[in-house]
Design a protein around this motif. Structure first.
Motif: not given
Ligand code: NOJ
Ligand code: CA
Length: 710
Positions: A315, A325, A375, A381, A421, A423, A451, A455, A491-492, A510, A516
């Motif tokens: 990460w 990624w 990730e 990606w 992960h 995303e 996770k 984003v 996250h987000e 998060e 980060e």
């Molecule tokens: C934002 C996340 O906070 C971070 O931890 C992650 O690596 C990136 N997005 C990609 O998903």
């Protein structure tokens, strides 16, 4: 124990004229309710006789709707009320969280529910107050009734009138992100400081020059600590606060949907609780369980599969920019199910390769870490971000150089699990389409935690991260995951409101600037002595601490640096409470500072007890915690850019026991800017009653382990 006493109708007429009161069990917090003028509901709150919330209006406004039978003249739930009933009761119980800062939690409050009725049309809403020794919660309830079935909330007008121009630790109000630096200012200065406070983010929608987020921490000039937030935000949008800075009155400001409406309701229903935590001792703000207590008990019968997690991961190298990624640079765009990755040329920077993941698994196994986050393991990606692309990921297809089967088998053979992960790139409908299959894939290979991430701007377009639809999505992802015995760290997503009590597989979020940001220009040194007062009120944060190579240019082309000392990073495992803690730096960096890494190996992630020893928002926090199921204690202390001298009386240790005490602290010449890696490790034996005095450098901190001598 539950005592309910009803105030009968005969008493009602006099009640209209006088305020109705409910006090906390110890009498310190007093909430008064009264109707004023033309039947406008109001409330006020005092603490030890001092005003905390001055007389403030309550009420809601509806959107006219033919379908729901709400005519334009019937949209007002603001006035014209009479008190039709009042019920008071008391409640006291001790409950046990699945994981937490303490192994049991006292939930003790006095309650008052005021039924308010309008005549034309005949409608009743209830305002319920729960008053605790450390604050109060209030919410609106809509009982089942013929004139208020389906309805749309246009605005909620709950006010919080402050008693002075307090100091506030605030974030710009935003429908999509909390990833801002906290501003410390007087309430009257919010307007002038707002513009500079709104720094760029990948998805952001601010709404007012005086709009701020919750949880909002304040301090009055006479030393009262006041926190406003919400609890149990379910099927409702996230609340912000908008300040009338002439009168110092906050009003609720709900996140709208794509059409500008706030919440779609169907009675019987309640709003989330609007919460106030108050004390004259800052430590009480951190030990408060008010928000958890205002959430419903755990909904799951079996929670044996929910386990706190210490993890490392593929990460930080991507965040810092040394690895990617994505697997290839060959395609300007990719299409799931069409693009043939097996023929693509690898870019040579892909992080999640089988060999690299194995290296992390070996590192985790050697050092007793539970999991390895990976990730960038799945296709998509190459163009995941910035194009408002609908079908970005399928959450199932690994890149050719990531052997999902072999890596899981290898990890399991070493007693380690991989962390999934997902995303989503905020393409939420796409995620929901694949979610069941994605969770099934996790079950197939033995993953038990994910996770997730959101984003970018939300798809469906026009929706916001903190709107009702999205809040429903985040909870759906958690409850669906539970069916697969999967823990979620989103996250987000919206900032938490204590739902982890009800759904304890929500082990992290998060929803603030995490580590980060130290690679994106840095966060202020006081950041982590503010977050426990604000962001952490609603639930734990996946802050991802543990960066030892704080000067990123020492090993990458990133010019940022981490705004703490190395010892300060250790403190975060205690100060930033979470059942999910990452050792976020690279294995080779931990090997270089192996003696300091011992603290991260030893520190627990679940606790029987916690004692906040020193605290002041934005300045310092010192906390001692007893590791679950053991007699061992760990202490963490973190400070801002001014340094701090912590004084810790070990009066919480067991009588008659001797403890091996290891103090990992800043060296005398440490400084987060000039000398971040200067630390010292001292070992000694201590017992109950001894006092530790530990110097924290500018931007520094410390970690202490106290292991019972056998
Ligand atoms: C934002 C996340 O906070 C971070 O931890 C992650 O690596 C990136 N997005 C990609 O998903
Ligand atoms: Ca983020």
């Amino acid at each position: 124990m539950k005592i309910i006493s009803l105030c009968l109708c005969a008493l009602m007429m006099p009640l209209l004229l006088v305020a109705q009161q409910v006090k906390s069990p110890n009498g310190n917090v007093v909430v008064s309710f009264s109707l004023v003028d033309n039947g406008v509901p109001t409330y006020q709150v005092s603490y030890k006789g001092k005003p905390v919330i001055k007389q403030s209006r309550l009420g809601l406004e509806l959107t006219p709707s033919n379908n729901d039978g709400i005519k334009p003249e019937d949209t007002n739930l603001m006035n014209g009320f009479k008190v039709s009933n009042t019920e008071t009761s008391s409640f006291k119980e001790v409950w046990k969280p699945v994981w937490g800062e303490t192994s049991s939690i006292l939930n003790h409050y006095n309650e008052m529910a005021v039924s308010l009725t309008q005549e034309h049309p005949n409608r009743t809403i209830i305002v319920r107050f729960r008053v605790y020794n450390d604050g109060m919660g209030l919410r609106y309830e809509f009982p089942r009734q013929s004139n208020l079935g389906y309805f749309i909330i246009k605005d909620e007008h709950t006010q919080f009138a402050m008693a002075g121009d307090h100091t506030a630790w605030w974030l710009p109000g935003d429908y999509d992100t909390q990833e801002y630096e906290t501003v410390t200012s007087k309430l009257s200065e919010i307007r002038s400081k707002m513009k500079a406070a709104v720094t760029d983010n990948t998805s952001q929608t601010t709404f007012s020059e005086t709009g701020v987020q919750t949880s909002l921490q304040m301090k009055s000039s006479d030393g009262l600590y006041i926190n406003l937030h919400e609890a149990a935000c379910v099927n409702y949008p996230t609340m912000h606060l908008n300040l009338d800075d002439k009168n110092m009155v906050f009003e609720s400001w709900l996140t709208p949907d794509a059409q500008g409406n706030k919440a779609y309701m169907q009675a019987p229903r309640t709003t989330p609780w609007r919460t106030l935590i108050v004390s004259d001792d800052a430590r009480d703000m951190l030990s408060s369980n008010l928000i958890l207590n205002l959430n419903e008990p755990c909904q799951y019968d079996d929670t044996s599969w929910i386990k706190p997690v210490k993890y490392c991961g593929v990460w930080w190298e991507m965040i810092v920019g040394r690895k990617s990624w994505s697997y290839t640079d060959e395609f300007p765009a990719v299409e799931i199910g069409v693009t043939d990755f097996s023929k693509a040329k690898p870019n040579g920077r892909h992080g999640a390769t089988t060999a690299e993941v194995k290296r992390y698994i070996d590192f985790a196994a050697k050092n007793g870490l539970d999991q390895v986050l990976v990730e960038g393991w799945n296709i998509g990606w190459e163009d995941w971000f910035g194009h408002s692309k609908f079908k970005v990921f399928d959450f199932q297809t690994p890149y050719p150089d990531f052997d999902i089967k072999a890596l899981n088998e290898y990890a399991h053979s070493k007693g380690v699990k991989l962390m999934m992960h997902h995303e989503t790139s905020a393409s939420v409908m796409n995620y929901e389409r694949y979610m069941e299959d994605a969770y099934k894939l996790m079950n197939k290979y033995g993953y038990n935690s994910v996770k997730s991430g959101y984003v970018g701007n939300i798809i469906p377009r026009g929706e916001h991260h903190y709107g009702q639809v999205m809040n429903n999505h985040y909870l759906h992802a958690v409850t669906e995951a539970a069916k697969h015995k999967i823990m979620v760290n989103a996250h987000e997503a919206t900032r938490p409101t204590g739902l982890c009590r009800t759904y304890p597989n929500l082990i992290g979020n998060e929803s603030a600037r995490g580590t980060e940001y130290e690679a994106f220009g840095g966060s202020n040194p006081d950041h982590t002595v503010i977050l426990p007062f604000t962001r952490l009120q609603g639930g734990p944060m996946d802050y991802t601490p543990g960066i030892f190579e704080t000067q990123l240019k020492n090993w990458s082309s990133n010019q940022s640096y981490v705004h703490t000392t190395l010892a300060g990073q250790l403190a975060l495992y205690l100060v930033m409470y979470s059942p999910l803690q990452m050792a976020a730096d690279l294995p080779e960096h931990y090997e270089k500072y192996n003696d300091a890494f011992q603290f991260i190996k030893d520190v627990a992630v679940d606790w029987d007890d916690s004692k906040y020893i020193e605290a002041e928002p934005g300045d310092y926090i010192t906390v001692a915690r007893k590791a679950k199921g053991t007699d061992n204690w760990f202490i963490g202390g973190k400070c801002d850019e001014n340094g701090h001298k912590a004084v810790i009386k070990l009066d919480f240790l067991d009588k008659g026991k001797t403890y091996e005490c290891t103090i990992y602290s800043d060296a005398a010449d440490a400084d987060y800017e000039k000398n971040p890696k200067a630390y010292s490790i001292i070992r000694k034996q201590v017992k109950r009653g001894d006092v530790l005095k530990i110097n924290e450098a500018r931007g520094g901190g410390f970690g202490v382990s106290l292991l019972v001598k056998k």
